[in-house]
Design a protein around this motif. Sequence first.
Motif, PDB file in Angstrom:
ATOM      1  N   UNK A  17       0.846  -1.199   0.000  1.00  0.00           N
ATOM      2  CA  UNK A  17       0.000   0.000   0.000  1.00  0.00           C
ATOM      3  C   UNK A  17       0.883   1.252   0.000  1.00  0.00           C
ATOM      4  N   UNK A  18       1.997   1.198   0.781  1.00  0.00           N
ATOM      5  CA  UNK A  18       2.926   2.325   0.849  1.00  0.00           C
ATOM      6  C   UNK A  18       3.548   2.612  -0.514  1.00  0.00           C
ATOM      7  N   UNK A  19       3.933   1.530  -1.198  1.00  0.00           N
ATOM      8  CA  UNK A  19       4.550   1.683  -2.516  1.00  0.00           C
ATOM      9  C   UNK A  19       3.585   2.372  -3.468  1.00  0.00           C
ATOM     10  N   UNK A  20       2.338   1.939  -3.440  1.00  0.00           N
ATOM     11  CA  UNK A  20       1.328   2.532  -4.324  1.00  0.00           C
ATOM     12  C   UNK A  20       1.134   4.012  -4.003  1.00  0.00           C
ATOM     13  N   UNK A  21       1.115   4.323  -2.701  1.00  0.00           N
ATOM     14  CA  UNK A  21       0.903   5.714  -2.288  1.00  0.00           C
ATOM     15  C   UNK A  21       2.078   6.591  -2.738  1.00  0.00           C
ATOM     16  N   UNK A  22       3.335   6.123  -2.498  1.00  0.00           N
ATOM     17  CA  UNK A  22       4.516   6.920  -2.852  1.00  0.00           C
ATOM     18  C   UNK A  22       4.660   7.076  -4.354  1.00  0.00           C
ATOM     19  N   UNK A  23       4.227   6.030  -5.071  1.00  0.00           N
ATOM     20  CA  UNK A  23       4.269   6.123  -6.528  1.00  0.00           C
ATOM     21  C   UNK A  23       3.288   7.176  -7.018  1.00  0.00           C
ATOM     22  N   UNK A  24       2.107   7.184  -6.406  1.00  0.00           N
ATOM     23  CA  UNK A  24       1.081   8.138  -6.815  1.00  0.00           C
ATOM     24  C   UNK A  24       1.398   9.543  -6.329  1.00  0.00           C
ATOM     25  N   UNK A  25       2.067   9.654  -5.190  1.00  0.00           N
ATOM     26  CA  UNK A  25       2.379  10.957  -4.599  1.00  0.00           C
ATOM     27  C   UNK A  25       3.858  11.037  -4.228  1.00  0.00           C
ATOM     28  N   UNK A  26       4.775  11.124  -5.210  1.00  0.00           N
ATOM     29  CA  UNK A  26       6.216  11.142  -4.907  1.00  0.00           C
ATOM     30  C   UNK A  26       6.665  12.370  -4.113  1.00  0.00           C
ATOM     31  N   UNK A  27       5.853  13.450  -4.156  1.00  0.00           N
ATOM     32  CA  UNK A  27       6.253  14.634  -3.417  1.00  0.00           C
ATOM     33  C   UNK A  27       6.334  14.387  -1.922  1.00  0.00           C
ATOM     34  N   UNK A  28       5.662  13.311  -1.477  1.00  0.00           N
ATOM     35  CA  UNK A  28       5.701  12.975  -0.056  1.00  0.00           C
ATOM     36  C   UNK A  28       7.137  12.681   0.376  1.00  0.00           C
ATOM     37  N   UNK A  29       7.882  11.993  -0.536  1.00  0.00           N
ATOM     38  CA  UNK A  29       9.283  11.634  -0.213  1.00  0.00           C
ATOM     39  C   UNK A  29      10.099  12.906   0.006  1.00  0.00           C
ATOM     40  N   UNK A  30       9.978  13.914  -0.892  1.00  0.00           N
ATOM     41  CA  UNK A  30      10.737  15.147  -0.772  1.00  0.00           C
ATOM     42  C   UNK A  30      10.363  15.911   0.488  1.00  0.00           C
TER      43      UNK A  30
END
Length: 260
Positions: A17-30
């Motif tokens: 689920x985390x992978x899907x979320x980060x893929x959809x919203x990469x700005x979260x990582x930054x």
Amino acid sequence: MSLEEEIKKVLLNNPSILIDVLTARPEIIYQVLAKLTPWQNLATKQDIEKLSREIEDIKQNMATKQELEEIKKTIVTKQELEEIKKTIVTKEDLKNMATKQELEEIKQNMATKQELEEIKKTMATKDDIKRLETIITGLGARWGIMNEDSFRQGIREILSSTGWKVSREILYDKEGYVYEEPSDIEYDIIVKDGNVILIEITSSLKRGDLPIIKRKKELYEKVKNVKITLVYVITPFVHDRYPERVKAMAKDMGIEVIYP
């Protein structure tokens, strides 16, 4: 169970689920990284491009393996440096080397092959000297009834009989170079094939006579402006405990002594 705990449990059990979320919203990582590390320390896109260009420049300027091999061939080894050092002329070596001018002076003072041949013509042969020694021995045996003038005259006649004409000359030494006081200096001179030979005829020869004979030669050369080729001293007696030593000393001065 609280809502947070239920969400955490779901994520732990289903990390995809985390992978899907980060893929959809990469700005979260930054956003997370910005909180962990100050934003000014993060590399921008421009920084990465610049770094990439610099890496390319370095790669282009780096020597290839083949070029390194070529460079190694041109590098001087320690052993080669030692060999080069042996061939290098030091400052001290240069001091000890003759200058071009000195070499020219040496060449001018050296006798040529032709000059040596001329000197050989003027030199008495072994037979000539032997004959003189024999005659001088006979004259010496009768020395008790002979004075020095008679001896000198006898030697002149002997030399004339061998084809050598002896002329008597007198120079006035006003500076006192020979005897350290002004005096008349008597010479017996032979000129043969253009060469000048000084004959010193004396009833006896002492060590102290050698410097005087040498000065006589030098005075004649200076006054007459000629070069004396040979100097012969003819005597029936060498007044010294070691006659051969006197003869050797004379030879060092360019004087040939003929005695029994």
